[in-house]
Design an enzyme around this catalytic site. Structure first.
Site, PDB file in Angstrom:
ATOM      1  N   ASP A  29      95.976 104.561   9.450  1.00  0.00           N
ATOM      2  CA  ASP A  29      96.882 105.090   8.398  1.00  0.00           C
ATOM      3  C   ASP A  29      98.243 105.595   8.880  1.00  0.00           C
ATOM      4  OD1 ASP A  29      94.595 104.537   6.996  1.00  0.00           O
ATOM      5  OD2 ASP A  29      94.274 106.553   6.243  1.00  0.00           O
ATOM      6  N   LYS A 134      91.954 100.382   2.812  1.00  0.00           N
ATOM      7  CA  LYS A 134      90.776 101.194   2.468  1.00  0.00           C
ATOM      8  C   LYS A 134      91.100 102.162   1.324  1.00  0.00           C
ATOM      9  CE  LYS A 134      91.605 104.608   6.179  1.00  0.00           C
ATOM     10  NZ  LYS A 134      91.793 105.810   5.386  1.00  0.00           N
ATOM     11  N   CYS A 167      91.131 111.317   7.921  1.00  0.00           N
ATOM     12  CA  CYS A 167      90.754 109.904   8.048  1.00  0.00           C
ATOM     13  C   CYS A 167      90.254 109.531   9.444  1.00  0.00           C
ATOM     14  CB  CYS A 167      91.920 109.027   7.609  1.00  0.00           C
ATOM     15  SG  CYS A 167      92.236 109.202   5.832  1.00  0.00           S
TER      16      CYS A 167
HETATM   17  N1  TIU Z   1      94.921 109.202   6.297  1.00  0.00           N
HETATM   18  C1  TIU Z   1      94.572 110.422   5.922  1.00  0.00           C
HETATM   19  O1  TIU Z   1      94.171 111.264   6.713  1.00  0.00           O
HETATM   20  N2  TIU Z   1      94.727 110.707   4.577  1.00  0.00           N
HETATM   21  C2  TIU Z   1      94.870 111.969   4.088  1.00  0.00           C
HETATM   22  O2  TIU Z   1      94.894 112.164   2.882  1.00  0.00           O
HETATM   23  N3  TIU Z   1      95.019 112.950   5.001  1.00  0.00           N
HETATM   24  C3  TIU Z   1      95.309 114.262   4.753  1.00  0.00           C
HETATM   25  O3  TIU Z   1      95.305 115.039   5.707  1.00  0.00           O
HETATM   26  N4  TIU Z   1      95.580 114.666   3.522  1.00  0.00           N
END
Ligand code: TIU
Length: 232
Positions: A29, A134, A167
């Site tokens: 991400d 995802k 994540c």
């Molecule tokens: N990729 C990921 O960690 N998505 C989130 O929403 N992370 C947060 O810390 N909010």
């Protein structure tokens, strides 16, 4: 370098032994909306500097990993434009005025195809590197990641990206339960919250490495460089 020869990386709670041919770098991400000033993450009041410090170590690790001819995969968190894969619970969580699917600073927030949903240019995937879209926090839920890893004979994962406690941790736990061995380089994962960064990493390596190993990209680069020397 002999990709089938086991290598050792300095790590906690003990050295991580890995076979390069059976390993993949999984970058979680590293999307513009989480990472860039003016993006969704910052709009919610988060300090993106805490995440941006991971870009350079990731860039170096990715370059070395690619140069060694090893497998790379990327993930993106996001949803279909019609929101049919977005649980209402996720849409309304936080009571934010602006939420997933709404117009944001870089297009509709966390919607596939929008600029903010895409991966930052510094770590942009090459055409031969699978990108896993995802809908959840974990990279295995409702995706074909497990099938791709099985088809490619991957047993070990270097997991980097953001955020450490959300994540990255969810994905490491999902991977661990499926029998993969995960190594997390601390300098290549980031959290908006320093205390979660620290505890998120401690949780992975506690109890004899209950979910995996924690190291640093410098140790991985050293192992790759050493492998290049001894493998010729
Ligand atoms: N990729 C990921 O960690 N998505 C989130 O929403 N992370 C947060 O810390 N909010």
């Amino acid at each position: 370098m002999d990709l089938n020869r086991s290598m050792s990386i300095e790590a906690e709670p003990y050295p991580y032994e890995f076979v390069p041919a059976r390993s993949a770098l999984l970058i979680i991400d590293m999307q513009r909306d989480f990472m860039e000033p003016g993006g969704f993450g910052e709009m919610l009041g988060n300090d993106v500097a805490e995440l941006r410090r991971t870009i350079e170590p990731n860039r170096k690790l990715l370059a070395a990993w690619r140069a060694a001819g090893l497998q790379v995969m990327h993930t993106r968190e996001g949803h279909r434009p019609d929101l049919s894969d977005l649980p209402t619970t996720k849409k309304v969580r936080g009571h934010s005025k602006t939420s997933i699917g709404d117009p944001g600073p870089m297009g509709r927030i966390l919607i596939r195809g929008e600029a903010g949903h895409d991966i930052i240019p510094e770590l942009y995937p090459l055409p031969n590197e699978p990108v896993i879209d995802k809908p959840g926090k974990g990279a295995f839920f409702a995706t074909d990641l497990h099938a791709i890893l099985q088809n490619r004979g991957i047993k070990q994962l270097l997991v980097t990206g953001v955020t450490t406690e959300v994540c990255v941790n969810t994905t490491v736990r999902e991977a661990n339960d499926r029998g993969y061995e995960c190594l997390v380089p601390a300098d290549c994962v980031g959290s908006y919250f320093p205390e979660f960064q620290e505890m998120g990493l401690k949780m992975i390596k506690a109890q004899g490495g209950i979910f995996g190993w924690v190291s640093d990209s410098t140790h991985i680069l050293a192992a790759l460089a050493n492998g290049l020397t001894v493998g010729v």
